[in-house]
Design an enzyme around this catalytic site. Sequence first.
Site, PDB file in Angstrom:
ATOM      1  CB  CYS A  82      -0.914   0.003   1.227  1.00  0.00           C
ATOM      2  SG  CYS A  82      -2.235  -1.221   1.080  1.00  0.00           S
ATOM      3  CB  CYS A 164      -4.198  -0.658  -1.200  1.00  0.00           C
ATOM      4  SG  CYS A 164      -2.621  -1.496  -1.019  1.00  0.00           S
TER       5      CYS A 164
END
Length: 251
Positions: A82, A164
């Site tokens: 992420c 993400c």
Amino acid sequence: WMWRHSSEHMKWKGTGSTAHFQEIVLERCYNYTQLVQPELRDRDCQKIREAFRNAFISKDPCSATEEDYHPLMKLVNQTVPCDKAVFWSKTKELAHQYTKVQREMFTLEDTLLGYIADDLSWCSDAGSYEMNYQSCPHWKKDCSNNFVSVFWDLLSKRFAENACGLARVLLNGSISNAFDRKSTFGRVEVHNLNPMKVHTLQAWVIHDLGKLPSDSCSGSSINDLRWIIKQRNIKFTCQGTYSSVKFLQCV
Ligand code: 2NF
């Protein structure tokens, strides 16, 4: 002989398969899995090379589908952490310089399949067990469903779906449409960011040093992008005061 040569091999308007394609794929795969990202050292490069070849060999080079590449995608199965994904459009060199400095960041070409395929060309012919080194379909002049375009569209789609946290994009402020709806970024990646996973898209509009910027965060192309991203319930931020040199020094 000349006639046979031109009718059978120069049938497409794009450059032919890269010489030594198989060897290059294997060498890049080993380099990546052993040295660049040793977390992927368990990936089987021989199998990856074979799955890549099987995706297109002996097939009509204008009838590629996503399914052709599913076995290859399944073998590699890599995700990016992420906050680390970097998208780009018309800024390839800058994006790669950026992730070379920011080692933990990933462009698509910093993932195994992007790394293997970058700048390569590949195609075959229906019923032939050879690659075509003379010519391959050009994505604009011959057909859009060629194996190279379908590969990059699929890889770009999966890269976007898997992003993400904070996603970044480097856009080119030295051209008039920094955001282009018809580019892979505008056509594929923007629409496949998952609002359940990506909270913000941060755009950097970077211009060449010594040139006046042609587009900026307040220009109409970036407003298009802002609108699309907001529509998709993702927060949008934009920074546009940097030249490429300053960007690489400051970020
Ligand atoms: O070759 C690559 N490494 C590549 C190709 C296509 C897409 C990478 N991507 C991914 C990257 F991860 C970026 O996030 O998509 C983004 C960049 O694509 P873009 O189309 O937004 O950016 P451009 O600078 O316009 O194009 C990048 C390269 O892809 C070629 C184009 O000629 C240039 O060399 N390209 C773009 N669309 C197609 C297509 N449909 C294409 N080549 C074949 N078929």
